[in-house]
Enzyme design. Structure first.
Site, mmCIF file in Angstrom:
data_model
loop_
_atom_site.group_PDB
_atom_site.id
_atom_site.type_symbol
_atom_site.label_atom_id
_atom_site.label_comp_id
_atom_site.label_asym_id
_atom_site.label_seq_id
_atom_site.Cartn_x
_atom_site.Cartn_y
_atom_site.Cartn_z
ATOM 1 N N ASN A 1 -5.382 7.369 -5.793
ATOM 2 C CA ASN A 1 -6.107 8.590 -5.390
ATOM 3 C C ASN A 1 -5.373 9.864 -5.817
ATOM 4 O O ASN A 1 -5.024 10.714 -5.010
ATOM 5 C CB ASN A 1 -6.402 8.604 -3.877
ATOM 6 C CG ASN A 1 -5.156 8.611 -3.011
ATOM 7 O OD1 ASN A 1 -4.108 8.098 -3.406
ATOM 8 N ND2 ASN A 1 -5.257 9.196 -1.836
ATOM 9 N N HIS B 1 -10.470 1.082 2.000
ATOM 10 C CA HIS B 1 -10.229 2.029 3.085
ATOM 11 C C HIS B 1 -11.466 1.966 3.965
ATOM 12 O O HIS B 1 -12.495 2.548 3.640
ATOM 13 C CB HIS B 1 -9.997 3.450 2.549
ATOM 14 C CG HIS B 1 -9.678 4.427 3.640
ATOM 15 N ND1 HIS B 1 -8.475 5.084 3.730
ATOM 16 C CD2 HIS B 1 -10.395 4.827 4.718
ATOM 17 C CE1 HIS B 1 -8.469 5.851 4.812
ATOM 18 N NE2 HIS B 1 -9.627 5.716 5.428
ATOM 19 N N HIS C 1 0.872 -1.200 0.000
ATOM 20 C CA HIS C 1 0.000 0.000 0.000
ATOM 21 C C HIS C 1 0.898 1.236 0.000
ATOM 22 O O HIS C 1 1.486 1.588 1.020
ATOM 23 C CB HIS C 1 -0.875 -0.012 1.256
ATOM 24 C CG HIS C 1 -1.849 1.122 1.327
ATOM 25 N ND1 HIS C 1 -3.167 0.943 1.664
ATOM 26 C CD2 HIS C 1 -1.715 2.445 1.100
ATOM 27 C CE1 HIS C 1 -3.795 2.109 1.648
ATOM 28 N NE2 HIS C 1 -2.918 3.044 1.310
ATOM 29 N N HIS D 1 1.562 5.363 -1.630
ATOM 30 C CA HIS D 1 1.168 6.555 -2.397
ATOM 31 C C HIS D 1 2.422 7.169 -3.003
ATOM 32 O O HIS D 1 3.329 7.575 -2.270
ATOM 33 C CB HIS D 1 0.491 7.589 -1.487
ATOM 34 C CG HIS D 1 -0.778 7.093 -0.880
ATOM 35 N ND1 HIS D 1 -2.008 7.271 -1.476
ATOM 36 C CD2 HIS D 1 -1.013 6.396 0.260
ATOM 37 C CE1 HIS D 1 -2.951 6.719 -0.715
ATOM 38 N NE2 HIS D 1 -2.370 6.181 0.339
ATOM 39 N N ALA E 1 -3.745 14.590 5.859
ATOM 40 C CA ALA E 1 -3.473 13.299 6.514
ATOM 41 C C ALA E 1 -2.440 12.519 5.723
ATOM 42 O O ALA E 1 -2.555 12.410 4.501
ATOM 43 C CB ALA E 1 -4.766 12.501 6.611
ATOM 44 N N ARG F 1 2.014 9.576 -5.627
ATOM 45 C CA ARG F 1 1.593 10.875 -6.199
ATOM 46 C C ARG F 1 2.001 10.980 -7.671
ATOM 47 O O ARG F 1 2.183 9.977 -8.333
ATOM 48 C CB ARG F 1 2.157 12.063 -5.404
ATOM 49 C CG ARG F 1 2.063 11.943 -3.886
ATOM 50 C CD ARG F 1 0.648 11.843 -3.402
ATOM 51 N NE ARG F 1 0.595 11.996 -1.950
ATOM 52 C CZ ARG F 1 -0.358 11.530 -1.188
ATOM 53 N NH1 ARG F 1 -1.358 10.847 -1.712
ATOM 54 N NH2 ARG F 1 -0.357 11.722 0.110
ATOM 55 N N LYS G 1 -9.117 -0.269 -5.644
ATOM 56 C CA LYS G 1 -9.136 0.344 -4.311
ATOM 57 C C LYS G 1 -10.430 1.106 -4.094
ATOM 58 O O LYS G 1 -10.759 2.008 -4.863
ATOM 59 C CB LYS G 1 -7.946 1.300 -4.192
ATOM 60 C CG LYS G 1 -7.895 2.118 -2.911
ATOM 61 C CD LYS G 1 -7.582 1.257 -1.701
ATOM 62 C CE LYS G 1 -7.719 2.028 -0.392
ATOM 63 N NZ LYS G 1 -6.591 2.866 -0.079
ATOM 64 N N HIS H 1 3.204 14.510 1.731
ATOM 65 C CA HIS H 1 2.559 15.804 1.483
ATOM 66 C C HIS H 1 3.625 16.875 1.659
ATOM 67 O O HIS H 1 4.470 16.749 2.559
ATOM 68 C CB HIS H 1 1.442 16.067 2.506
ATOM 69 C CG HIS H 1 0.247 15.183 2.361
ATOM 70 N ND1 HIS H 1 -0.771 15.440 1.459
ATOM 71 C CD2 HIS H 1 -0.104 14.036 2.998
ATOM 72 C CE1 HIS H 1 -1.698 14.497 1.562
ATOM 73 N NE2 HIS H 1 -1.313 13.623 2.485
ATOM 74 N N ASP I 1 1.517 2.562 3.539
ATOM 75 C CA ASP I 1 0.655 3.752 3.404
ATOM 76 C C ASP I 1 1.509 5.012 3.462
ATOM 77 O O ASP I 1 1.042 6.064 3.920
ATOM 78 C CB ASP I 1 -0.453 3.793 4.464
ATOM 79 C CG ASP I 1 -1.609 4.701 4.047
ATOM 80 O OD1 ASP I 1 -1.612 5.160 2.890
ATOM 81 O OD2 ASP I 1 -2.491 4.959 4.878
ATOM 82 N N HIS J 1 -4.623 -0.843 5.952
ATOM 83 C CA HIS J 1 -4.076 -0.121 7.114
ATOM 84 C C HIS J 1 -4.945 -0.264 8.355
ATOM 85 O O HIS J 1 -5.490 0.718 8.861
ATOM 86 C CB HIS J 1 -3.820 1.349 6.778
ATOM 87 C CG HIS J 1 -4.887 2.039 5.970
ATOM 88 N ND1 HIS J 1 -6.209 2.084 6.343
ATOM 89 C CD2 HIS J 1 -4.823 2.716 4.812
ATOM 90 C CE1 HIS J 1 -6.898 2.749 5.456
ATOM 91 N NE2 HIS J 1 -6.072 3.146 4.502
HETATM 92 O O1 DOR Z 1 -3.275 9.331 5.963
HETATM 93 C C1 DOR Z 1 -3.645 9.029 4.842
HETATM 94 N N1 DOR Z 1 -3.124 9.586 3.736
HETATM 95 N N2 DOR Z 1 -4.618 8.107 4.698
HETATM 96 C C2 DOR Z 1 -5.163 7.851 3.505
HETATM 97 O O2 DOR Z 1 -6.051 7.046 3.459
HETATM 98 C C3 DOR Z 1 -4.747 8.576 2.302
HETATM 99 C C4 DOR Z 1 -3.407 9.095 2.449
HETATM 100 C C5 DOR Z 1 -3.051 10.121 1.379
HETATM 101 O O3 DOR Z 1 -3.358 9.900 0.227
HETATM 102 O O4 DOR Z 1 -2.443 11.149 1.743
HETATM 103 ZN ZN ZN Z 2 -3.356 5.044 1.699
#
Ligand code: DOR
Ligand code: ZN
Length: 332
Positions: free
Chosen positions: A38, A131, A10, A12, A253, A14, A92, A241, A237, A165
């Site tokens: 996402n 999720h 899992h 991310h 988050a 970007r 997902k 950011h 996960d 998660h």
């Molecule tokens: O903390 C998180 N960040 N939880 C998620 O489900 C998505 C993720 C994100 O894409 O930043």
């Molecule tokens: Zn995630």
């Protein structure tokens, strides 16, 4: 310690600049990773998926690393999914609005509405990654979602459902109740409770969804992970950011853990478990659950070699920034 074919189930990555900043950090440590869809807009069609995959491959710049691509859940029909099958690893599902970039997620778990897609996925052997959070009080969101997991598990017994998660004792128990339920757990949820996030001064870089829970929840997750429990897989996960989106009013988050995942897991398993269970948690369980095999093995060595985690990678603050870790990857 040595790990063969570590997998991040899992992740991310970007897009664009952020992708170029973070992708190689996962590519050098992991044999493969499940890439989350996402983006803005989310990945919902094959053209967008193929183009994104190419950008991921370019950013990773490592022929040995395998990105396992996912589509963002919509009500897809059988013909579309049959065509998609060879290009994707899984789909997902995000309930609408529960986390970053999930506004176009689903707003009803009515079985009749989900039936066409989930039956097609069952037949095609496509796993559903979920999720699992409701819109209730924040500490109850995951546990309350267990009813929906049960409904899905019962209604679609041939569907492989991965509870992503997991953060609660409740879901650790649920995992054992249904044959077709599996789970991933992050590194940070094996370490943190809500106390770490906001019990003292508020720590925006530890803020994620689902939020870290109680001590008994963390203990239940650790017990499953450290025992090498066969239905539990590692999924970082890792969710980068930019610092301005974290250190502000309205913190995004996500915990960016990719660069420290293997050294910290090694430290945890060395203290509380053993190398064999680390291998199961980081690779073997996922390979069995998802029938994964690799032509060429990737072996990662972790050695006792104290190092300080950088304060930042570009404009992203990593998990454990500035802390000293005991183990380090030896890539030679
Ligand atoms: O903390 C998180 N960040 N939880 C998620 O489900 C998505 C993720 C994100 O894409 O930043
Ligand atoms: Zn995630």
């Amino acid at each position: 310690m040595t790990v063969k074919n570590p997998l991040d189930m899992h992740l991310h990555l970007r897009d664009n600049e952020m992708l170029n900043l973070v992708a190689h950090l996962s590519a050098k440590d992991f044999k493969a990773a499940v890439i989350m869809p996402n983006l803005v807009p989310p990945i919902c069609d094959l053209q967008a998926l193929k183009e994104y995959k190419q950008r991921v491959v370019n950013a990773c710049n490592d022929e040995d690393f395998i990105p396992l691509m996912t589509l963002f859940y919509k009500n897809y029909n059988y013909n579309f999914l049959q065509e998609a099958r060879e290009h994707i690893f899984a789909i997902k599902l995000y309930p609408a609005g529960v986390t970053t970039n999930s506004s176009s997620g689903i707003s009803s778990f009515d079985i009749d509405e989900l039936k066409e897609t989930l039956e097609a996925m069952s037949e095609l052997g496509l796993p559903l990654l979920v999720h699992g959070e409701t819109n209730d009080f924040v500490m109850d969101r995951e546990a309350n979602f267990s009813k929906i997991y049960e409904k899905l598990a019962k209604s679609f017994p041939k569907l492989k459902i991965v509870m992503e998660h997991i953060t609660t004792k409740r879901l650790c128990e649920l995992l054992k109740d249904y044959e077709n339920l599996y789970a991933t757990v992050t590194l940070h949820h094996l370490i943190l409770t809500l106390d770490d996030v906001l019990g003292g001064k508020l720590k925006p870089h530890l803020f994620c969804k689902p939020i870290a829970k109680r001590y008994e929840d963390k203990e239940a997750l650790c017990e499953l992970a450290f025992s090498g429990y066969e239905k539990l897989m590692f999924g970082s996960d890792s969710a980068p950011h930019p610092i301005n989106d974290k250190e502000c009013c309205g913190c995004a988050a996500g915990v960016f853990s990719a660069p420290v995942a293997l050294p910290l897991l090694c430290e945890l398993f060395q203290k509380h478990s053993n190398e064999a269970n680390l291998q199961k948690f980081l690779s073997d369980n996922a390979c069995k659950i998802h029938n994964l095999s690799f032509k060429k093995d990737k072996i990662i060595k972790l050695e006792r070699n104290k190092w300080q985690v950088p304060s930042k990678y570009g404009d992203v603050v990593p998990f454990m920034a500035d802390e000293f870790l005991e183990f380090k990857q030896n890539y030679n």
